[in-house]
Design an enzyme around this catalytic site. Sequence first.
Site, short mmCIF file in Angstrom:
data_model
loop_
_atom_site.label_atom_id
_atom_site.label_comp_id
_atom_site.label_asym_id
_atom_site.label_seq_id
_atom_site.Cartn_x
_atom_site.Cartn_y
_atom_site.Cartn_z
N SER A 1 -7.74 17.95 -34.88
CA SER A 1 -6.81 16.85 -34.66
C SER A 1 -5.62 17.26 -33.80
CB SER A 1 -6.37 16.31 -36.03
OG SER A 1 -6.02 14.99 -35.92
N HIS B 1 -12.71 11.60 -40.02
CA HIS B 1 -11.78 12.56 -39.38
C HIS B 1 -11.55 13.73 -40.34
CE1 HIS B 1 -8.52 13.48 -36.62
NE2 HIS B 1 -7.71 13.65 -37.65
C1 GTR Z 1 -2.90 10.99 -36.19
C2 GTR Z 1 -2.67 11.00 -34.72
C3 GTR Z 1 -3.79 11.71 -34.03
C4 GTR Z 1 -4.22 12.97 -34.71
C5 GTR Z 1 -4.02 12.97 -36.20
C6 GTR Z 1 -3.93 14.32 -36.89
O1 GTR Z 1 -1.97 10.29 -36.89
O2 GTR Z 1 -2.56 9.69 -34.28
O3 GTR Z 1 -3.47 11.90 -32.66
O4 GTR Z 1 -3.65 14.06 -34.14
O5 GTR Z 1 -2.89 12.32 -36.59
O6 GTR Z 1 -3.42 15.27 -36.35
O7 GTR Z 1 -4.35 14.38 -38.04
#
Ligand code: GTR
Length: 485
Positions: A324, A466
């Site tokens: 991420s 995610h």
């Molecule tokens: C989210 C963000 C992403 C990603 C994520 C993370 O809120 O929008 O770009 O980086 O966080 O790092 O878990």
Amino acid sequence: MSLVWIPACAGRTRFPNKSFAHPLRSLRTLRYSILLRLMVKSNRKGTPTRKGIPLMYSFRFFALSCALLLTMSLANAQNPPVAPANYDETKIPDFTLTDPLKTSDGRIVDTPEMWNNVRRPELLALFDEQMFGKLSDDGSITITIREKHTESVFNGKGTRHQLVLQFSKQGESPEIVINVLIYTPNNVAGKVPAFLGLNFMGNHTVDADPGIRLNTIWNRSERKQYQPTAEERGRQSSRWQIEKVLDRGYATATAHYCDIEPDFNGGSIHGVRQLFDQKGEPNEGNTIATWAWGLSRIYDVLAKLAEAGELNIDINKVIVHGHSRLGKTSLWAGALDERFAIVISNNSGCGGAALSRREYGETVHRINTSFPHWFNGNFKKYNLDVNALPFDQHELIALIAPRPVYIASAVEDRWADPKGEFLSGFYADPVYRLLGTDGIAGVKEMPGVNQPVGGRIGYHIRTGAHDVTEYDWEQFLNFADKHLK
Ligand code: GTR
């Protein structure tokens, strides 16, 4: 009286010809017009008004309202609302990608020398200037290994090393400490390749190993430091798969990303950037650049210890990885620091592996609004015009060439635009091939779910959300075996 003025606001008296006036009549002027008409209506019967409010006050109200609306309009113009996320492929705007093999002055890059001597430095400078930003590190920061503890773990399977690194500059030592946790496999002959990545929630969360120190860490949402408890141990162990990595003959090293710099707007005054002479210019590095810098410094320390024979790591085989926001970080660290042998981006999305111009899921405007501290000031210029960017994220991948790079996506992680992540690898392929590698190995389209593909550029999209899962680690390890063993 104000009647003369009102139609001007509404664009009617000035432009009596309707066909001319109409296109100029924006929503905003319509709003003014409605308000003004109401005012006129209340005054139509003379002074005092119908409701008994003297005309003078009505005028004041009228002027104040106009000023308020004007201020609101100006504020809107400066911070226009972020458009809702698009998840419809048919609504992706038309765009033309920048060509990694064409210089800014239009020359075709057709030799490895031209890539290495002209285009690569040019692209690196553009990403530096327009997105991640420069850090004013003049090389005078010193790192002292304040503590080092080594212990055998997992029934003799591995060794845990814990380092306390003190960062300082010319005697100035604000309490900047980075705690590094390293596991090396035992029973492996010779030096081993190593994974290096930052963690989100503290070293104690990467495994339930009770020997991991419970260091005080920054909590990003509450913007304060806190003392973790034993219950939090191993909370993120599925994301690290420590024992699996050791079983496969790799070392693994990590540090809490907020040790380098806390993850909130204004966090720089608490991290290593205290030691830099930043001037607040729009091209200066922000948090992601700082985390990437931190990864390179940890690499320096690993190299020193390996050289001294205190760590059986093969320093020429260090794989930088991240998930991420930390995947965005690993890509930038890998682009900048060619000592990283392999670069892995997991679900890195916007500002990472995903193409910005697709504007699918999270956009440049969205990310710069939610996380203004991640990228530099210049990057905000592209909020409403991503097509003006002098690069796109496939060129960030190309900056890693010819070193192996792996991009991992997840089906449910639409916010990170899996297809845009795949396409970055796909469009970096010409650079990899120019440099004599197989690039993405002839892959022509996005593969099916759970079907890893590629050559020097590897890619998979797995089922699920995610996250970093055991499946992801299987692929990272297979990829590393293929290129390093
Ligand atoms: C989210 C963000 C992403 C990603 C994520 C993370 O809120 O929008 O770009 O980086 O966080 O790092 O878990």
